[in-house]
Write an enzyme that holds these catalytic residues in place. Sequence first.
Site, PDB file in Angstrom:
ATOM      1  N   HIS A  63     -15.367  -7.914  -0.996  1.00 40.84           N
ATOM      2  CA  HIS A  63     -14.225  -7.969  -1.907  1.00 40.84           C
ATOM      3  C   HIS A  63     -14.073  -9.430  -2.337  1.00 40.84           C
ATOM      4  CE1 HIS A  63     -12.775  -3.876  -0.787  1.00 40.84           C
ATOM      5  NE2 HIS A  63     -13.394  -4.166   0.352  1.00 40.84           N
ATOM      6  N   LYS A 146     -16.944   4.062  -6.252  1.00 40.01           N
ATOM      7  CA  LYS A 146     -16.322   4.002  -4.928  1.00 40.01           C
ATOM      8  C   LYS A 146     -15.165   4.987  -4.840  1.00 40.01           C
ATOM      9  CE  LYS A 146     -15.132   2.102  -0.843  1.00 40.01           C
ATOM     10  NZ  LYS A 146     -14.574   0.787  -0.577  1.00 40.01           N
ATOM     11  N   ASP A 300     -18.000  -6.135   4.757  1.00 42.47           N
ATOM     12  CA  ASP A 300     -16.675  -5.730   4.271  1.00 42.47           C
ATOM     13  C   ASP A 300     -15.748  -6.953   4.204  1.00 42.47           C
ATOM     14  OD1 ASP A 300     -14.538  -4.312   3.300  1.00 42.47           O
ATOM     15  OD2 ASP A 300     -14.231  -3.088   5.078  1.00 42.47           O
ATOM     16  N   HIS A 304      -7.626 -12.311   2.539  1.00 39.18           N
ATOM     17  CA  HIS A 304      -6.201 -12.334   2.194  1.00 39.18           C
ATOM     18  C   HIS A 304      -5.674 -13.705   2.600  1.00 39.18           C
ATOM     19  CE1 HIS A 304      -6.055  -7.973   1.631  1.00 39.18           C
ATOM     20  NE2 HIS A 304      -6.671  -7.828   2.788  1.00 39.18           N
ATOM     21  N   PRO A 318      -4.702  -4.905   5.371  1.00 40.98           N
ATOM     22  CA  PRO A 318      -5.872  -4.828   6.235  1.00 40.98           C
ATOM     23  C   PRO A 318      -7.057  -5.598   5.656  1.00 40.98           C
ATOM     24  CG  PRO A 318      -5.575  -2.763   5.027  1.00 40.98           C
ATOM     25  CD  PRO A 318      -4.401  -3.633   4.693  1.00 40.98           C
TER      26      PRO A 318
END
Length: 438
Positions: A63, A146, A300, A304, A318
Site C-alpha cells: 500500500h 482486488k 502487505d 499509517h 490496521p
Amino acid sequence: MEDQSILVRDADIWNENRFTRGSILIEKGRIKRIARRIVADSVETINASGLKALPGLIDVHVHLRDMGLAFKEDFATGTAAAAAGGFTTVLDMPNTIPPTDSASRLIEKQKVAAQKTYVNVGFHAAAVSDSHEIDALAGAGAFSLKLYLPKPIAPFDVESDGAIEKMMRAAARVNTLVTVHAEDLSATENTSPGDGFEELAAARSPILETRAVDRLVRIQKKARCNVHYCHLTLRSSLVNISSSSKSTSEVTPHHLLLSKKLLSSLGWRAWMVPPLRSEETRRSLLRSMVTGLASVIASDHAPHTITEKDQGASKSPPGVPGLETTFPLMLTMVNRQQMTFSLLVKLLCQNPARIFGLKSKAKLRVGADGDLVLVDMKKESRIDSSRFFSKAKFSPFDGFKTKGAVHATIAGGRVVYRDGEIVAREGSGAVLRRGFSG
Ligand SMILES: [Zn+2]
C-alpha cells in the site's frame, strides 16, 4: 530514459539453483552479459566481491498510499523503502483516495507514480461489478482486481455469490487475476468500544478465514477464474487452495514470525488484519511455508502515521510497514538454515513474476531486465524503524537481530540504493502495465 551502464564485478551470482562467481554487465536497462571476467571501460563499477547477486525482489502486495493519503506514504517514500528492502518491483493496492476503481483513475495513478517512483511499480484495481469497466481496467494494465471481502473498495455486493461469480467470469475473460482478502466478517463476534487489541483479534478468529476461503474456492471453480489469496494465516487454507492449479497463496512475514501474545506488549504496533494468530497456528504456517506449500511471500506494507495508530484499539487503523523488514528477516532465516536460497528466490521473485505475468523479471540471464539486489550475508544488524525510508516509522519487528543485509539495489538498470542511501533520481523507476511489460 537515461542510459546507465553498470558492471557488477565478482559477485556470487544466483543461477539455476546455485551460485557461480562472475560479473554482470547491465546496459540500457537489461542484462547484456554475464561472464567470469568482463572488462568494460568508463562504466560505473560495483565491486561485489563477497556479495551475493539475486534477481530483484517482487512484492505483489503493498500500500503505497499517495494522493489523498500522501500523509501516510507517497510513491517516492514507499518505493525508496522498497529499494532499501531489496525490492525492484512492487504492486500497489487500490484502497486509496480516490480508490482505483476505473480505468481513468488507474491511468491517473500511473501518471502520478511515473513522476515519483524509484523502482518498477504496477497497480491492482478494485473489484467492480461493471463488466465493461473490468475490460477497461484490464486494457489499462491492472495487475488484478482486488476483492476486499470485509469492506468493498468500490460499491460491490460482497454478500452475493452471484455478483462475485459474475465479476470473476468477466476477469477470466480478459485474462485478469482476482486477488482476495479472505475474511468473512458476517460471522464476527461482537466487540465493544472499550475492547483492546486482544479482544479485537479474538473477534476476528481463524474460522472467518476458513469460511471465506471455502466460499471463494467454490465460486472460483464455477467461474474458472485465477485467484490469488492474499495474506493467508492458516495451514488449512494453504492446503485447501493447493489442490487447484488456478489458485495461488500469499503469506506475510508478520504471520510467519509473530504471534498474538505480542498484542499485549506491542498493542497498535502489532495490529493488522487478518490479526496475529496463536503461537501454534503461527508455527504450523511457518512449517507449511518452509515445506513449499505457499506460493508467495508479500509484505502487505501498510503504512499509517503513529498519531492514527496510537489512538486506542477501536480507532487504530490496521496495518504495519514491511518493505524494509521482509528481506532481512528472510535472509536471517536462510543464514540460520531455516529456509534455502532456492525457496527464498521462488517465493520472493520467481512465483510473483509467474503469477503476475512479469515475464522478463526474476532471472539473472542475458536479455532479462536489469533488476537485481546485492546482498551481504555476513552483515548483522538490528531492525530500527526510526531509520526507515517509509514515512511509517514503527514496526512490530523493532529490535529484532538480523543477519544478511541489502548492499545495493539495481532497478531497470539503475543503481537505486547503495550502502544505506538512495542514489537515484525521483521518478527514475518505471510504471508497469500488465500485459505490456515484456
Ligand atoms: Zn493489504
